[in-house]
Design a protein around this motif. Sequence first.
Motif, PDB file in Angstrom:
ATOM      1  N   ALA A   1       0.825  -1.210   0.000  1.00  0.00           N
ATOM      2  CA  ALA A   1       0.000   0.000   0.000  1.00  0.00           C
ATOM      3  C   ALA A   1       0.859   1.259   0.000  1.00  0.00           C
ATOM      4  CB  ALA A   1      -0.941  -0.016   1.198  1.00  0.00           C
TER       5      ALA A   1
ATOM      6  N   ALA B   1      -3.395  -1.971  -9.682  1.00  0.00           N
ATOM      7  CA  ALA B   1      -3.387  -0.506  -9.625  1.00  0.00           C
ATOM      8  C   ALA B   1      -3.187   0.087 -11.007  1.00  0.00           C
ATOM      9  CB  ALA B   1      -2.287  -0.019  -8.688  1.00  0.00           C
TER      10      ALA B   1
ATOM     11  N   LEU C   1     -15.845   4.948  -1.718  1.00  0.00           N
ATOM     12  CA  LEU C   1     -16.583   5.432  -0.555  1.00  0.00           C
ATOM     13  C   LEU C   1     -16.835   6.909  -0.779  1.00  0.00           C
ATOM     14  CD1 LEU C   1     -14.286   3.749   2.096  1.00  0.00           C
ATOM     15  CD2 LEU C   1     -16.534   2.970   1.403  1.00  0.00           C
TER      16      LEU C   1
ATOM     17  N   TYR D   1     -14.210   5.527 -14.333  1.00  0.00           N
ATOM     18  CA  TYR D   1     -14.699   5.641 -12.952  1.00  0.00           C
ATOM     19  C   TYR D   1     -13.503   5.503 -12.031  1.00  0.00           C
ATOM     20  CZ  TYR D   1     -18.524   5.965  -9.658  1.00  0.00           C
ATOM     21  OH  TYR D   1     -19.412   6.424  -8.710  1.00  0.00           O
ATOM     22  N   ALA D   2     -13.554   6.199 -10.910  1.00  0.00           N
ATOM     23  CA  ALA D   2     -12.396   6.239 -10.013  1.00  0.00           C
ATOM     24  C   ALA D   2     -11.971   4.860  -9.528  1.00  0.00           C
ATOM     25  CB  ALA D   2     -12.687   7.144  -8.830  1.00  0.00           C
TER      26      ALA D   2
ATOM     27  N   VAL E   1      -3.376  -5.200  -3.070  1.00  0.00           N
ATOM     28  CA  VAL E   1      -3.327  -4.621  -4.408  1.00  0.00           C
ATOM     29  C   VAL E   1      -1.932  -4.784  -4.999  1.00  0.00           C
ATOM     30  CG1 VAL E   1      -3.749  -2.538  -5.773  1.00  0.00           C
ATOM     31  CG2 VAL E   1      -4.993  -2.885  -3.633  1.00  0.00           C
TER      32      VAL E   1
ATOM     33  N   GLN F   1     -15.657  14.425  -1.981  1.00  0.00           N
ATOM     34  CA  GLN F   1     -14.603  13.611  -2.564  1.00  0.00           C
ATOM     35  C   GLN F   1     -14.989  12.139  -2.461  1.00  0.00           C
ATOM     36  OE1 GLN F   1     -11.258  14.780  -0.156  1.00  0.00           O
ATOM     37  NE2 GLN F   1     -11.796  13.415   1.534  1.00  0.00           N
ATOM     38  N   THR F   2     -14.271  11.324  -3.207  1.00  0.00           N
ATOM     39  CA  THR F   2     -14.486   9.887  -3.164  1.00  0.00           C
ATOM     40  C   THR F   2     -13.199   9.208  -2.720  1.00  0.00           C
ATOM     41  OG1 THR F   2     -16.121   9.947  -4.937  1.00  0.00           O
ATOM     42  CG2 THR F   2     -15.013   7.850  -4.572  1.00  0.00           C
ATOM     43  N   LEU F   3     -13.306   8.293  -1.769  1.00  0.00           N
ATOM     44  CA  LEU F   3     -12.128   7.541  -1.326  1.00  0.00           C
ATOM     45  C   LEU F   3     -12.140   6.193  -2.032  1.00  0.00           C
ATOM     46  CD1 LEU F   3     -12.305   8.335   2.494  1.00  0.00           C
ATOM     47  CD2 LEU F   3     -11.106   9.565   0.687  1.00  0.00           C
ATOM     48  N   VAL F   4     -11.005   5.799  -2.581  1.00  0.00           N
ATOM     49  CA  VAL F   4     -10.946   4.588  -3.393  1.00  0.00           C
ATOM     50  C   VAL F   4     -10.067   3.526  -2.742  1.00  0.00           C
ATOM     51  CG1 VAL F   4     -10.294   3.635  -5.640  1.00  0.00           C
ATOM     52  CG2 VAL F   4     -11.320   5.900  -5.505  1.00  0.00           C
TER      53      VAL F   4
ATOM     54  N   PRO G   1      -7.246  -0.972   3.793  1.00  0.00           N
ATOM     55  CA  PRO G   1      -7.407  -0.462   2.420  1.00  0.00           C
ATOM     56  C   PRO G   1      -6.125  -0.528   1.616  1.00  0.00           C
ATOM     57  CG  PRO G   1      -7.816   1.246   4.060  1.00  0.00           C
ATOM     58  CD  PRO G   1      -7.705  -0.032   4.791  1.00  0.00           C
ATOM     59  N   ASN G   2      -6.245  -0.955   0.380  1.00  0.00           N
ATOM     60  CA  ASN G   2      -5.151  -1.021  -0.594  1.00  0.00           C
ATOM     61  C   ASN G   2      -3.984  -1.912  -0.180  1.00  0.00           C
ATOM     62  OD1 ASN G   2      -6.207   0.696  -2.746  1.00  0.00           O
ATOM     63  ND2 ASN G   2      -6.144   2.312  -1.202  1.00  0.00           N
ATOM     64  N   SER G   3      -4.264  -2.869   0.736  1.00  0.00           N
ATOM     65  CA  SER G   3      -3.198  -3.796   1.147  1.00  0.00           C
ATOM     66  C   SER G   3      -3.176  -5.046   0.286  1.00  0.00           C
ATOM     67  CB  SER G   3      -3.379  -4.176   2.617  1.00  0.00           C
ATOM     68  OG  SER G   3      -4.608  -4.857   2.781  1.00  0.00           O
TER      69      SER G   3
ATOM     70  N   PHE H   1      -6.997   6.178  -1.754  1.00  0.00           N
ATOM     71  CA  PHE H   1      -6.782   7.174  -2.804  1.00  0.00           C
ATOM     72  C   PHE H   1      -7.949   8.152  -2.748  1.00  0.00           C
ATOM     73  CE2 PHE H   1      -3.296   5.218  -5.047  1.00  0.00           C
ATOM     74  CZ  PHE H   1      -3.451   3.858  -4.861  1.00  0.00           C
TER      75      PHE H   1
ATOM     76  N   ALA I   1     -10.344  10.735  -4.861  1.00  0.00           N
ATOM     77  CA  ALA I   1     -10.779  11.068  -6.219  1.00  0.00           C
ATOM     78  C   ALA I   1     -11.913  12.078  -6.123  1.00  0.00           C
ATOM     79  CB  ALA I   1     -11.240   9.804  -6.941  1.00  0.00           C
TER      80      ALA I   1
ATOM     81  N   ASN J   1     -18.157  10.909 -11.484  1.00  0.00           N
ATOM     82  CA  ASN J   1     -17.811  11.444 -12.793  1.00  0.00           C
ATOM     83  C   ASN J   1     -18.477  12.797 -13.024  1.00  0.00           C
ATOM     84  OD1 ASN J   1     -16.324   9.206 -13.285  1.00  0.00           O
ATOM     85  ND2 ASN J   1     -17.764   8.266 -14.719  1.00  0.00           N
TER      86      ASN J   1
ATOM     87  N   PRO K   1     -15.684  13.618  -6.522  1.00  0.00           N
ATOM     88  CA  PRO K   1     -16.926  12.926  -6.160  1.00  0.00           C
ATOM     89  C   PRO K   1     -17.702  12.436  -7.370  1.00  0.00           C
ATOM     90  CG  PRO K   1     -17.222  15.285  -5.976  1.00  0.00           C
ATOM     91  CD  PRO K   1     -15.797  15.072  -6.370  1.00  0.00           C
TER      92      PRO K   1
ATOM     93  N   LEU L   1      -8.696  -0.262  -3.640  1.00  0.00           N
ATOM     94  CA  LEU L   1      -8.579  -1.192  -4.766  1.00  0.00           C
ATOM     95  C   LEU L   1      -8.437  -2.655  -4.356  1.00  0.00           C
ATOM     96  CD1 LEU L   1      -6.206   0.915  -7.077  1.00  0.00           C
ATOM     97  CD2 LEU L   1      -8.688   0.666  -7.223  1.00  0.00           C
TER      98      LEU L   1
END
Lengths: 108, 501
Positions: free
Chosen positions: A71, B88, B184, B129-130, B83, B191-194, B79-81, A86, A88, A92, A90, B196
Amino acid sequence: QPVAVEVLDHLEQLALVDFRDAEGVERLRKAIQFADQLHEVNTDGVEPMDSVLEDRCVYLREDDVTEGNCANELLKNAREKVEEYFVAPPGNIPLPKLEERETFLQGS
Amino acid sequence: AAWGCGGVWCRAWQRGAGGPSPFLRGQRAAASSARGGAVPVGKSGLAPWVPVVGLEIHAQISSNSKLFSGSQVQFAAPPNSLVSFFDASLPGTLPVLNRRCVEAAVMTGLALNCSINKKSLFDRKHYFYADLPAGYQITQQRVPIAVNGSLSYSLCIDNKMSQMVTKTVRIKQIQLEQDSGKSLHDDRRSQTLVDLNRAGVGLMEVVMEPDLCCGEEAAAAVRELQLILQTLGSSQAVMAEGQLRVDANVSVHHPGEPYGVRTEVKNINSIRFLAKAVDYEIQRQIEELENGGTILNETRAFDSKLGCTVPMRDKEGKQDYRFMPEPNLPPLILYDAKSLPANMNHQQVVNIDWIHERLPDLPSVKRAKLVEQYGILPEHSFALLNEDGLTEFFENVVKQTQMKPKKVIGWILNVLLSYLKQHSLTVKESPVSSFMMADLLNLLEKKEISSTAAKQVLAELWKGEGKSPLEIVKEKKLELIQDQKELERICQAVIDGQENE
């Protein structure tokens, strides 16, 4: 043969490219013309080829866990992060319609 | 003959004041014979509607690692562990297909009576999409791994378990594809939290033909598919953990007319909600159309709190997926006994026949065997298979008791199961073991206790204090009195007591 404005608009919305000016659109037209040369080949009765790998069969990997757990390394690429996530925008944000946005195509 | 749909509309139809008019009755007959589908009524007097429901189901493949990379598949990890660089979508990485995922798809295809394509291809499906870092998903759009199957499921007519009817839904295809990551949404900070972790996990998409006509059918079909997947082990299919996701395509039309505009309903998190979402959407469309409105070809989300569907953001406008062949993956070749070349490396071979021979008994076969072996009713076998571990419990009790299975089943389904449900326990968590249950039933069978006493003992056993049934019987003096003289004495005492009043 010029490319229709609707198609150019569609490409700008989908692929998020900006043709920017007449030169950009002309470059696209030339690229299509270049690719169209493929039509000169008679392909009657010839199966389409996806890739030069088509006669091989895909390699199958064993179901073992061999990767991951990095990570920190991955997040080094992030412009913004929040607690190992990450960040991004909100969702598209669609490009405004042709009439409403400033694009070279507006004038076409 | 059962009508095509056991759902609300059929029952409403039959309960309609004064019964259906001759005109509508004729219409109904035509519609039923044409499609075998339900003919629900909207406003009385107006032409009936035929709902059409098609399901797209995504089942997460049960495997150690992902479809095209070696990172781990696990629910709920930091999160993201989980991946890898490929997940990615870092430049220079390539997909490498996981053999176990191929086997899972073949097993599932065989269990659903599909034709397995010995050569299938991978494609790219593009959208932004993110949670999709590559900007495309690797899927099988042109030539998927399995096609043209069927899924049989059962419905109870009239809400009673006693009458069941078997129906079939056609499977259009099964394809292998990548799962996306998770977003999320933080609306407060815009904002959006991603994360993966889920990006690249193997999925089997099961595409069904629109043969279903109501929420009840959809729920029953998905439940059976879930049981099949769990029996095969190709997916654990737990909806709550996102291992089984269902999208419903819903439309309505008048009998004899072309299909109506369909909407796609997403965000359905349980089988119960699936039935609700489908039924709500059918009703919404009927009302909209009867009020002179139109149906938009849109994607809607099911709101479980409100019990309704609402238009979904980010899904406006038609998508252009720009499908293209995946250039980094050659065709997937599968073999059978006939086509298998002599000197192939075993590790590189997926043999359809080998997999077919090793398929476990599917739920329908298990049920038939239970009915045959133990003389229980079909609906009993459904109830047994529906609860994880219950069949095993039942069979263990039967092995250890002289009581006939036909009697044992009543104790398992009516008494034990309702206890478990009341206390929200699984069979594994039952404080009463099959051993204790068998002991108890033996006492009953030998007429050492009455049926009422047995229930009292069970209530005690439920406390899990470690006492055996016999100990509880002795403690509470629940033994049936067999001694004739003793019985006479008690009866006489009662009579004497009455005389004294």
